[in-house]
Scaffold this motif. Structure first.
Motif, PDB file in Angstrom:
ATOM      1  N   PHE A 253       0.829  -1.208   0.000  1.00  0.00           N
ATOM      2  CA  PHE A 253       0.000   0.000   0.000  1.00  0.00           C
ATOM      3  C   PHE A 253       0.861   1.255   0.000  1.00  0.00           C
ATOM      4  O   PHE A 253       0.527   2.243  -0.654  1.00  0.00           O
ATOM      5  CB  PHE A 253      -0.945  -0.008   1.206  1.00  0.00           C
ATOM      6  CG  PHE A 253      -2.198  -0.794   0.964  1.00  0.00           C
ATOM      7  CD1 PHE A 253      -3.284  -0.210   0.342  1.00  0.00           C
ATOM      8  CD2 PHE A 253      -2.291  -2.121   1.345  1.00  0.00           C
ATOM      9  CE1 PHE A 253      -4.438  -0.928   0.098  1.00  0.00           C
ATOM     10  CE2 PHE A 253      -3.437  -2.854   1.108  1.00  0.00           C
ATOM     11  CZ  PHE A 253      -4.524  -2.262   0.481  1.00  0.00           C
ATOM     12  N   THR A 254       1.971   1.227   0.735  1.00  0.00           N
ATOM     13  CA  THR A 254       2.854   2.395   0.771  1.00  0.00           C
ATOM     14  C   THR A 254       3.396   2.703  -0.616  1.00  0.00           C
ATOM     15  O   THR A 254       3.389   3.860  -1.058  1.00  0.00           O
ATOM     16  CB  THR A 254       4.018   2.160   1.746  1.00  0.00           C
ATOM     17  OG1 THR A 254       3.497   1.918   3.060  1.00  0.00           O
ATOM     18  CG2 THR A 254       4.925   3.377   1.800  1.00  0.00           C
ATOM     19  N   ILE A 255       3.878   1.679  -1.326  1.00  0.00           N
ATOM     20  CA  ILE A 255       4.442   1.908  -2.664  1.00  0.00           C
ATOM     21  C   ILE A 255       3.361   2.355  -3.618  1.00  0.00           C
ATOM     22  O   ILE A 255       3.593   3.181  -4.518  1.00  0.00           O
ATOM     23  CB  ILE A 255       5.169   0.634  -3.165  1.00  0.00           C
ATOM     24  CG1 ILE A 255       6.198   0.995  -4.249  1.00  0.00           C
ATOM     25  CG2 ILE A 255       4.215  -0.395  -3.707  1.00  0.00           C
ATOM     26  CD1 ILE A 255       7.438   1.628  -3.740  1.00  0.00           C
ATOM     27  N   SER A 256       2.137   1.858  -3.452  1.00  0.00           N
ATOM     28  CA  SER A 256       1.031   2.274  -4.327  1.00  0.00           C
ATOM     29  C   SER A 256       0.675   3.736  -4.094  1.00  0.00           C
ATOM     30  O   SER A 256       0.397   4.479  -5.052  1.00  0.00           O
ATOM     31  CB  SER A 256      -0.194   1.384  -4.088  1.00  0.00           C
ATOM     32  OG  SER A 256       0.081   0.035  -4.415  1.00  0.00           O
ATOM     33  N   PHE A 257       0.668   4.170  -2.825  1.00  0.00           N
ATOM     34  CA  PHE A 257       0.414   5.585  -2.536  1.00  0.00           C
ATOM     35  C   PHE A 257       1.544   6.455  -3.082  1.00  0.00           C
ATOM     36  O   PHE A 257       1.286   7.547  -3.609  1.00  0.00           O
ATOM     37  CB  PHE A 257       0.253   5.799  -1.028  1.00  0.00           C
ATOM     38  CG  PHE A 257      -1.163   5.689  -0.555  1.00  0.00           C
ATOM     39  CD1 PHE A 257      -2.050   6.737  -0.714  1.00  0.00           C
ATOM     40  CD2 PHE A 257      -1.622   4.532   0.057  1.00  0.00           C
ATOM     41  CE1 PHE A 257      -3.356   6.643  -0.283  1.00  0.00           C
ATOM     42  CE2 PHE A 257      -2.929   4.423   0.494  1.00  0.00           C
ATOM     43  CZ  PHE A 257      -3.801   5.490   0.322  1.00  0.00           C
ATOM     44  N   LEU A 258       2.798   6.001  -2.951  1.00  0.00           N
ATOM     45  CA  LEU A 258       3.913   6.779  -3.483  1.00  0.00           C
ATOM     46  C   LEU A 258       3.804   6.952  -4.991  1.00  0.00           C
ATOM     47  O   LEU A 258       4.005   8.048  -5.522  1.00  0.00           O
ATOM     48  CB  LEU A 258       5.242   6.098  -3.139  1.00  0.00           C
ATOM     49  CG  LEU A 258       5.767   6.256  -1.709  1.00  0.00           C
ATOM     50  CD1 LEU A 258       7.102   5.534  -1.570  1.00  0.00           C
ATOM     51  CD2 LEU A 258       5.932   7.719  -1.334  1.00  0.00           C
ATOM     52  N   ILE A 259       3.490   5.868  -5.703  1.00  0.00           N
ATOM     53  CA  ILE A 259       3.333   5.955  -7.157  1.00  0.00           C
ATOM     54  C   ILE A 259       2.221   6.929  -7.517  1.00  0.00           C
ATOM     55  O   ILE A 259       2.364   7.759  -8.431  1.00  0.00           O
ATOM     56  CB  ILE A 259       3.054   4.558  -7.751  1.00  0.00           C
ATOM     57  CG1 ILE A 259       4.256   3.636  -7.553  1.00  0.00           C
ATOM     58  CG2 ILE A 259       2.705   4.663  -9.233  1.00  0.00           C
ATOM     59  CD1 ILE A 259       3.981   2.185  -7.888  1.00  0.00           C
ATOM     60  N   SER A 260       1.104   6.856  -6.778  1.00  0.00           N
ATOM     61  CA  SER A 260      -0.027   7.747  -7.048  1.00  0.00           C
ATOM     62  C   SER A 260       0.331   9.202  -6.777  1.00  0.00           C
ATOM     63  O   SER A 260      -0.011  10.095  -7.556  1.00  0.00           O
ATOM     64  CB  SER A 260      -1.234   7.338  -6.191  1.00  0.00           C
ATOM     65  OG  SER A 260      -1.638   6.017  -6.467  1.00  0.00           O
ATOM     66  N   LEU A 261       1.024   9.451  -5.665  1.00  0.00           N
ATOM     67  CA  LEU A 261       1.351  10.826  -5.282  1.00  0.00           C
ATOM     68  C   LEU A 261       2.425  11.435  -6.175  1.00  0.00           C
ATOM     69  O   LEU A 261       2.371  12.627  -6.498  1.00  0.00           O
ATOM     70  CB  LEU A 261       1.814  10.853  -3.823  1.00  0.00           C
ATOM     71  CG  LEU A 261       0.740  10.639  -2.765  1.00  0.00           C
ATOM     72  CD1 LEU A 261       1.368  10.299  -1.424  1.00  0.00           C
ATOM     73  CD2 LEU A 261      -0.138  11.878  -2.633  1.00  0.00           C
ATOM     74  N   ILE A 262       3.401  10.634  -6.580  1.00  0.00           N
ATOM     75  CA  ILE A 262       4.541  11.182  -7.317  1.00  0.00           C
ATOM     76  C   ILE A 262       4.277  11.242  -8.818  1.00  0.00           C
ATOM     77  O   ILE A 262       4.693  12.199  -9.487  1.00  0.00           O
ATOM     78  CB  ILE A 262       5.806  10.352  -7.026  1.00  0.00           C
ATOM     79  CG1 ILE A 262       6.174  10.463  -5.537  1.00  0.00           C
ATOM     80  CG2 ILE A 262       6.982  10.826  -7.882  1.00  0.00           C
ATOM     81  CD1 ILE A 262       7.293   9.544  -5.099  1.00  0.00           C
ATOM     82  N   PHE A 263       3.577  10.264  -9.368  1.00  0.00           N
ATOM     83  CA  PHE A 263       3.442  10.183 -10.823  1.00  0.00           C
ATOM     84  C   PHE A 263       2.020  10.372 -11.344  1.00  0.00           C
ATOM     85  O   PHE A 263       1.845  10.771 -12.496  1.00  0.00           O
ATOM     86  CB  PHE A 263       3.961   8.828 -11.320  1.00  0.00           C
ATOM     87  CG  PHE A 263       5.427   8.617 -11.119  1.00  0.00           C
ATOM     88  CD1 PHE A 263       6.348   9.173 -11.990  1.00  0.00           C
ATOM     89  CD2 PHE A 263       5.902   7.861 -10.057  1.00  0.00           C
ATOM     90  CE1 PHE A 263       7.708   8.978 -11.819  1.00  0.00           C
ATOM     91  CE2 PHE A 263       7.259   7.659  -9.874  1.00  0.00           C
ATOM     92  CZ  PHE A 263       8.171   8.221 -10.760  1.00  0.00           C
ATOM     93  N   LEU A 264       1.010  10.079 -10.537  1.00  0.00           N
ATOM     94  CA  LEU A 264      -0.365  10.013 -11.059  1.00  0.00           C
ATOM     95  C   LEU A 264      -1.284  11.094 -10.501  1.00  0.00           C
ATOM     96  O   LEU A 264      -2.485  10.893 -10.361  1.00  0.00           O
ATOM     97  CB  LEU A 264      -0.959   8.624 -10.779  1.00  0.00           C
ATOM     98  CG  LEU A 264      -0.170   7.447 -11.343  1.00  0.00           C
ATOM     99  CD1 LEU A 264      -0.837   6.130 -10.979  1.00  0.00           C
ATOM    100  CD2 LEU A 264      -0.012   7.564 -12.856  1.00  0.00           C
ATOM    101  N   GLY A 265      -0.741  12.236 -10.135  1.00  0.00           N
ATOM    102  CA  GLY A 265      -1.579  13.358  -9.740  1.00  0.00           C
ATOM    103  C   GLY A 265      -2.002  13.386  -8.293  1.00  0.00           C
ATOM    104  O   GLY A 265      -2.693  14.322  -7.879  1.00  0.00           O
ATOM    105  N   GLY A 266      -1.628  12.379  -7.504  1.00  0.00           N
ATOM    106  CA  GLY A 266      -1.920  12.391  -6.072  1.00  0.00           C
ATOM    107  C   GLY A 266      -3.401  12.476  -5.764  1.00  0.00           C
ATOM    108  O   GLY A 266      -4.242  11.863  -6.432  1.00  0.00           O
ATOM    109  N   TYR A 267      -3.732  13.270  -4.744  1.00  0.00           N
ATOM    110  CA  TYR A 267      -5.129  13.398  -4.322  1.00  0.00           C
ATOM    111  C   TYR A 267      -5.789  14.665  -4.873  1.00  0.00           C
ATOM    112  O   TYR A 267      -6.774  15.157  -4.321  1.00  0.00           O
ATOM    113  CB  TYR A 267      -5.230  13.368  -2.791  1.00  0.00           C
ATOM    114  CG  TYR A 267      -4.325  14.334  -2.058  1.00  0.00           C
ATOM    115  CD1 TYR A 267      -4.593  15.697  -2.036  1.00  0.00           C
ATOM    116  CD2 TYR A 267      -3.204  13.865  -1.387  1.00  0.00           C
ATOM    117  CE1 TYR A 267      -3.764  16.575  -1.366  1.00  0.00           C
ATOM    118  CE2 TYR A 267      -2.357  14.737  -0.722  1.00  0.00           C
ATOM    119  CZ  TYR A 267      -2.658  16.087  -0.709  1.00  0.00           C
ATOM    120  OH  TYR A 267      -1.832  16.959  -0.051  1.00  0.00           O
TER     121      TYR A 267
END
Length: 335
Positions: A253-267
């Motif tokens: 889950f941590t790596i998935s949140f990092l990928i989302s926050l850094i590359f996919l626009g975050g929240y």
């Protein structure tokens, strides 16, 4: 004021610990169902509706199973190794902003335990300490298969941590900050501002390194059942084994949140989708992607894994840094 901040921090820590421990258990159910669907099986069906109570049964089994320690094991290290894995997985989450700010009864809640200005460095640093769990477990078990698993831990995790670190350097050069909140704000202009469009190679490298660092197929060589029984966890049972298990899923889950926050626009809001729901959808898709890969790809050999790391991914990461640095310098000189 200080007392309220301390209380809020403690509550956040307890909530994150409880929620992600529960989600880790539920993810095992989802994984078994997805793998069963892709392999034309049924998965859990007997306990509860659609087999949902299988999670409860597994939890009861872990807590009640005999806690066996081998006679030749180095007992203090053998006992502390699972704690290292689980603790570092949850500590790494403290600098991750999970959702945008929201209000409850007029009180603004920030869904992050510690807003650190070097959040990326903190998360990656703490997560890297987690390698000592499997490493010490393998070395202290008094079992040759466990020792092989521990050796693979040192080789695999150390190597791919270098790749993940180099992969993140290029996006951080563009943003100019190590704060995950700053990185999220950098992409606040919308879908076209996502870093994945300017750093596609860094995204691919970081995702591949994520597979290795979370011990997921096809890079799950630390406990390869077909070769080394269960690797570093061969001699573990009960809740000690369960702590390795929880730590692995928490890291997922941590790596998935990092990928989302850094590359996919975050929240940030995505078209008509609110930011909080948007990041849940992104993380859910990434978790599904990790599970999908397990159902689709065979294991690789240790020599293939190292060849891929040092001869393919590492040079690509260095080239990407050089190109990004040149781009930043050119844009800066023009500006």
């Amino acid at each position: 004021m200080e007392t309220s901040i301390i209380i809020e921090t403690i509550v956040k820590a307890i909530v994150i610990l409880a929620v992600f421990s529960a989600i880790a258990g539920f993810t095992t159910y989802i994984e078994r169902k997805i793998l069963a669907f892709m392999q034309r099986r049924l998965g859990p069906t007997n306990v509860g509706p659609y087999g949902l109570l299988q999670i409860v049964c597994d939890g009861i089994k872990l807590f009640t199973k005999e806690d066996f320690i081998p006679q030749n094991a180095v007992k203090p290290i053998f006992m502390i190794a699972p704690i290292i894995t689980a603790a570092t997985a949850f500590i790494a989450m403290t600098a991750v902003p999970f959702f945008p700010e929201f209000e409850v009864f007029g009180y603004t809640i920030r869904p992050i335990i510690a807003d650190i200005n070097v959040g990326v460095l903190f998360v990656m640093g703490v997560a890297s300490v987690g390698l000592y769990g499997p490493l010490l477990a393998g070395m202290s078990s008094g079992n040759k298969w466990a020792l092989l698993g521990g050796a693979r831990t040192a080789i695999q995790l150390l190597s791919y941590e270098v790749v993940s670190g180099l992969a993140l350097l290029a996006p951080l050069m563009l943003v100019g900050s190590l704060s995950l909140i700053d990185i999220n704000e950098y992409q606040s202009a919308g879908f076209t501002s996502w870093i994945i469009w300017t750093q596609p190679l860094a995204f691919i490298l970081f995702v591949m390194a994520g597979f290795a660092e979370t011990n997921r197929t096809p890079f799950d060589l630390l406990e390869h059942e077909a070769e080394i029984v269960a690797g570093y966890a061969t001699e573990y049972s009960g809740m000690r084994w369960g702590m390795f298990f929880i730590g692995e899923y928490a890291n997922l889950f941590t790596i998935s949140f990092l990928i989302s926050l850094i590359f996919l626009g975050g929240y940030n809001d995505l078209w008509f989708i609110p930011g909080g729901l948007a990041i849940i959808l992104k993380v859910s898709f990434l978790i599904f992607f990790f599970l999908w890969t397990r159902a689709s790809w065979p294991h690789v050999r240790p020599d293939q894994l190292m060849w891929l790391c040092w001869k393919i991914l590492m040079p690509l990461a260095v080239v990407n840094i050089l190109l990004t640095g040149a781009f930043v310098m050119i844009v800066g000189s023009i500006g």
